[in-house]
Design an enzyme around this catalytic site. Structure first.
Site, PDB file in Angstrom:
ATOM      1  N   LYS A 106       0.805  -0.990  -0.184  1.00 32.43           N
ATOM      2  CA  LYS A 106       0.030   0.091  -0.054  1.00 32.43           C
ATOM      3  C   LYS A 106       0.781   1.301  -0.092  1.00 32.43           C
ATOM      4  CE  LYS A 106      -3.394  -2.962   0.387  1.00 32.43           C
ATOM      5  NZ  LYS A 106      -4.229  -3.304  -0.311  1.00 32.43           N
TER       6      LYS A 106
HETATM    7  C1  LIG Z   1      -5.347  -4.321   0.576  1.00 30.41           C
HETATM    8  C2  LIG Z   1      -6.682  -4.021   0.525  1.00 30.41           C
HETATM    9  C3  LIG Z   1      -7.434  -4.492   1.520  1.00 30.41           C
HETATM   10  C4  LIG Z   1      -7.197  -5.345   2.760  1.00 30.41           C
HETATM   11  O1  LIG Z   1      -5.970  -4.845   3.445  1.00 30.41           O
HETATM   12  P1  LIG Z   1      -4.896  -5.598   4.081  1.00 30.41           P
HETATM   13  O2  LIG Z   1      -4.269  -5.001   4.982  1.00 30.41           O
HETATM   14  O3  LIG Z   1      -4.233  -6.516   2.794  1.00 30.41           O
HETATM   15  O4  LIG Z   1      -5.815  -6.697   4.698  1.00 30.41           O
HETATM   16  C5  LIG Z   1      -8.850  -4.224   1.371  1.00 30.41           C
HETATM   17  N1  LIG Z   1      -9.522  -3.322   0.527  1.00 30.41           N
HETATM   18  C6  LIG Z   1      -8.431  -3.333  -0.705  1.00 30.41           C
HETATM   19  C7  LIG Z   1      -9.326  -2.303  -1.777  1.00 30.41           C
HETATM   20  C8  LIG Z   1      -7.143  -3.376  -0.788  1.00 30.41           C
HETATM   21  O5  LIG Z   1      -6.473  -2.915  -1.755  1.00 30.41           O
END
Ligand SMILES: *Cc1c(COP(=O)(O)O)cnc(C)c1O
Length: 414
Positions: free
Chosen positions: A199
């Protein structure tokens, strides 16, 4: 192909993870030295832990919302947010068919039915789908700001609120993205973020729930802390909600220490990506046979992934291969694919048969859960090419990408 292209080495990908340096190392070591790894208490009452609390305060301020609850991941943030707005068995939640796994699994884990919606050429939820899919059982709309781009929030929030539906913003891929001058996450009733490795800001794992509603805040704290609402939170807003059986989705002090450093970096990462994205767009301009992704508010875009659609689906693969041969990082479908192709949706299973919201839908997969029910999503997601931009990309890389795009277009579509 000239010699400059022959010797060119593609840059490394990565956003927050590529910006990790001594600052995060110091922050993590400081927590270890303090021996306070748990957010609510440690062995030394004179030096109570404070990183998770600080992260919540700073994050809420940064988004321009009232309250934030730090949790263990974006996925647990989704489950926490859905629980906070009391989504459960018998409820339906409208969610774009094109989004990350968690967007569907979180709804299923809460016992509610995910109702898949078409996207449009923003690659986010098509606002008109809310009218088409709302039933008396619909409780919420989960809108995903896909890969740094704010969805068409005005239209989505209007359509949802007119029907009495909650709006949950999934900002996992868009921390700091703005829409009409305000950050995403400050628009809906509740919002979530992720600090997973990929992210824009990262602590390896981690997540955040943001809301301006007191009740949603208290319920989110309770969901993430076994139904408890500890004295730390009483000072923020006194308890009014009855306890319920929650889970443990708490964040550790180590995670928060790293996330606090990354929070100081994420705007610079955004500025960097935006600048390089504009540089590419300006050099390439408009090209016949190709359409850029629609960005509802270009002024607020994060800019870490540039998308374009190729009119002729047969040319997508050759176009991508030719870009790759020119050392351009480019991705088809970027690791995401429609929910109705995922194994967990194809089986319709939960951890227990009675817990599946799909259990009475026969035959399975039926209408609303098959590729043929999503002609727009199928078409759009088979015709795009995504050009990621990373923290380590330079203006020279942007120039190289622009030149490669023009050359490949000339070759295949000229
Ligand atoms: C990465 C992601 C998540 C989940 O996040 P995690 O920390 O990996 O559990 C949820 N929604 C979207 C759109 C994502 O890209």
């Amino acid at each position: 192909m000239n010699s400059a292209t022959d010797t060119y080495v593609r840059p490394k990908l990565g956003l927050g993870s590529a910006a990790l340096d001594e600052q995060e190392q110091h922050a993590a070591v400081e927590v270890l030295r303090s021996k306070n790894l748990f957010r609510y208490y440690g062995d030394d009452p004179a030096h109570p832990p404070q990183r998770v609390a600080r992260l919540e305060t700073e994050f809420a301020q940064w988004i321009g919302s009232a309250y934030a609850v730090a949790v263990s991941s974006g996925t647990t943030a989704l489950e926490t947010a859905l629980a906070a707005i009391a989504v459960g068995p018998g409820d339906e939640v409208i969610v774009p068919a094109w989004s990350w796994l968690s967007c569907a699994t979180a709804i299923v884990r809460l016992g509610a039915l995910p109702v898949f919606a078409e996207i449009d050429d923003t690659l986010c939820l098509a606002p008109s789908e809310i009218e088409r899919l709302t039933t008396p059982r619909t409780r919420a709309v989960l809108v995903v700001h896909y890969q740094g781009v704010a969805a068409d929030l005005d239209a989505i929030i209007n359509a949802a609120h007119r029907r009495g539906l909650f709006v949950l913003e999934d900002c996992a891929e868009a921390p700091g993205t703005r829409y009409r001058g305000r950050p995403v996450g400050a628009w809906g009733d509740v919002a979530i973020y992720s600090f997973q490795h990929n992210k824009p800001m990262t602590a390896g794992e981690g997540g955040m729930v943001v809301t301006r509603d007191i009740r949603t805040y208290e319920r989110a704290v309770r969901m993430a802390d076994l139904g408890q609402y500890r004295p730390y939170h009483h000072a923020i807003t006194p308890p009014k909600e009855p306890a319920f059986s929650g889970s443990n989705f708490r964040m550790s002090e180590l995670t928060a220490a790293i996330a606090l450093v990354q929070l100081q970096k994420v705007d610079a990462i955004k500025d960097h990506c935006r600048a390089l994205q504009s540089r590419i767009r300006e050099q390439v301009g408009e090209l016949p046979g190709i359409t850029w992704r629609t960005i509802p508010d270009p002024a607020g875009d994060f800019g870490f992934e540039l998308y374009f659609f190729i009119d002729d689906p047969k040319l997508v693969k050759p176009f991508q291969t030719a870009l790759d041969q020119r050392q351009v990082n480019c991705l088809p479908r970027t690791g995401t694919y429609p929910q109705y192709y995922r194994e967990n949706i194809l089986t319709g299973r939960s951890h227990h048969p009675a817990a599946s919201p799909f259990r009475d839908l026969k035959p399975w997969p039926g209408p609303g859960y098959r590729p043929e029910d999503f002609p727009v999503t199928e078409d759009l997601t088979r015709r795009f090419i995504a050009l990621p931009i990373g923290w380590q990309y330079t203006p020279d890389d942007a120039d190289h990408i622009a030149a490669a795009l023009l050359a490949v277009h000339r070759e295949l579509l000229g």
